[in-house]
Design an enzyme around this catalytic site. Structure first.
Site, PDB file in Angstrom:
ATOM      1  N   ASP A 166      38.328  40.862  48.551  1.00 25.68           N
ATOM      2  CA  ASP A 166      39.314  39.813  48.803  1.00 25.68           C
ATOM      3  C   ASP A 166      40.705  40.361  49.108  1.00 25.68           C
ATOM      4  O   ASP A 166      40.976  41.552  48.931  1.00 25.68           O
ATOM      5  CB  ASP A 166      39.374  38.848  47.599  1.00 25.68           C
ATOM      6  CG  ASP A 166      39.290  39.574  46.255  1.00 25.68           C
ATOM      7  OD1 ASP A 166      39.589  40.783  46.208  1.00 25.68           O
ATOM      8  OD2 ASP A 166      38.930  38.936  45.262  1.00 25.68           O
TER       9      ASP A 166
ATOM     10  N   HIS B 184      35.504  33.384  37.799  1.00 25.93           N
ATOM     11  CA  HIS B 184      35.384  33.677  39.234  1.00 25.93           C
ATOM     12  C   HIS B 184      34.867  35.084  39.491  1.00 25.93           C
ATOM     13  O   HIS B 184      35.061  35.988  38.687  1.00 25.93           O
ATOM     14  CB  HIS B 184      36.700  33.405  39.985  1.00 25.93           C
ATOM     15  CG  HIS B 184      37.818  34.342  39.701  1.00 25.93           C
ATOM     16  ND1 HIS B 184      39.124  33.922  39.542  1.00 25.93           N
ATOM     17  CD2 HIS B 184      37.869  35.694  39.545  1.00 25.93           C
ATOM     18  CE1 HIS B 184      39.886  34.980  39.317  1.00 25.93           C
ATOM     19  NE2 HIS B 184      39.154  36.060  39.318  1.00 25.93           N
TER      20      HIS B 184
HETATM   21  C1  F6R Z   1      39.658  41.273  42.614  1.00 23.48           C
HETATM   22  C2  F6R Z   1      38.659  40.280  42.281  1.00 23.48           C
HETATM   23  C3  F6R Z   1      38.767  39.454  41.055  1.00 23.48           C
HETATM   24  C4  F6R Z   1      38.993  40.267  39.786  1.00 23.48           C
HETATM   25  C5  F6R Z   1      39.124  39.362  38.568  1.00 23.48           C
HETATM   26  C6  F6R Z   1      39.424  40.147  37.308  1.00 23.48           C
HETATM   27  O1  F6R Z   1      39.323  41.930  43.814  1.00 23.48           O
HETATM   28  O2  F6R Z   1      37.757  40.147  43.010  1.00 23.48           O
HETATM   29  O3  F6R Z   1      37.584  38.699  40.897  1.00 23.48           O
HETATM   30  O4  F6R Z   1      37.920  41.144  39.605  1.00 23.48           O
HETATM   31  O5  F6R Z   1      40.156  38.449  38.804  1.00 23.48           O
HETATM   32  O6  F6R Z   1      40.696  40.717  37.438  1.00 23.48           O
HETATM   33  P1  F6R Z   1      41.201  41.816  36.401  1.00 23.48           P
HETATM   34  O7  F6R Z   1      40.289  42.978  36.605  1.00 23.48           O
HETATM   35  O8  F6R Z   1      42.587  42.151  36.810  1.00 23.48           O
HETATM   36  O9  F6R Z   1      41.065  41.229  35.055  1.00 23.48           O
END
Ligand code: F6R
Length: 260
Positions: A67, A138
């Site tokens: 993304d 998500h």
């Molecule tokens: C980022 C993505 C998101 C993150 C998720 C967790 O490319 O695809 O789904 O993996 O928001 O974010 P963190 O790792 O910062 O807790």
């Protein structure tokens, strides 16, 4: 689904890196799907170490990121392109032409999303997709109620996700409202999914994704439909799971040839 429980994020990240290293050694031109955020940082550090100290070769690997924020240029400090350059690609021997990240400044976003899907197909599909999970469940930026068959497209971020990601920006108001994300259908077509989740604020989403019903309200639960998923958790992210003993028992009794 294989659930691997570790005490710390660092230990889980080393196992995740071993899974990727094994793939890259067996298939030097592997196609990797990658994520940004805090979760994969330890994994990326370990991949850089494996490259620099043990010669793990990424010269034929192709990557596709999940993304990118819309309206954010690739050299913006909060862009996912810059994040990937700084936290992974600058430490590997991966040619820039083999790196794919959605373009947050694309003029025609639907056409760009279609081209992104086409590029994944042309590369032969994703062999292994790295995933983090949002506190709202998500994957990529497929927020709750995303179609479980969705493809790469524009999405509107939930307020919860904007707040979660505000730490990377100067002010919450600076966090974009829109992004381009691979769809759930795109993610589920990867041959292997590798989801990592660390910290107490992921525990509820992790338990619902792994042990709850499959629902668009919890997009990560769609991984239950995928035949080859590894989930790597630290102690805090696993506190709400009811079958922890079984996951540990399965892991402890893995046949030698299946171990990492
Ligand atoms: C980022 C993505 C998101 C993150 C998720 C967790 O490319 O695809 O789904 O993996 O928001 O974010 P963190 O790792 O910062 O807790």
């Amino acid at each position: 689904m294989e659930i691997i429980l570790q005490e710390t994020a660092a230990e889980a990240s080393v196992i995740a890196a071993k899974i990727i290293a094994r793939l890259v050694r067996e298939k030097p031109n592997a196609v990797l799907g990658l994520a940004t955020g805090s979760t994969p940082l330890g994994l990326y550090r370990e991949l850089i170490r494996l490259h620099q100290e043990e010669g793990l070769d990424f010269s034929q690997v192709t990557t596709f990121n999940l993304d990118e924020y819309i309206g954010v240029a690739g050299d913006h400090p909060c862009s996912y392109r810059l994040f990937m350059m700084e936290n992974l690609f600058s430490g590997l021997n991966l040619p820039a032409s083999q790196i794919h990240i959605p373009d947050g400044l694309a003029e025609d976003i639907p056409a760009h999303c279609e081209a992104y899907e086409e590029a994944i197909r042309a590369a032969g599909g994703i062999d292994l997709q790295v995933l983090g999970i949002g506190s709202d469940g998500h994957l990529g930026f497929n927020e709750p109620t995303s179609s479980l068959a969705s493809r790469t497209r524009i999405k509107t971020l939930t307020e919860e996700t904007r707040q979660d990601n505000a730490r990377f920006f100067e002010r919450v108001a600076d966090v974009p409202h829109h992004c381009i994300t691979m769809g759930m259908g795109t993610i589920l077509e990867s041959r292997v999914c590798l989801m990592l989740a660390f910290g107490a604020n992921k525990a509820a989403a992790v338990s619902q994704a792994i042990e709850g019903p499959v629902s668009a309200m919890m997009p990560a639960s769609a991984l239950q439909l995928h035949p080859r998923v590894h989930v790597l958790l630290d102690a805090e992210a696993s506190t709400k799971l009811t079958r922890k003993d079984y996951y540990q028992y399965v892991y402890d009794n893995k046949p030698t040839w299946q171990r990492y």
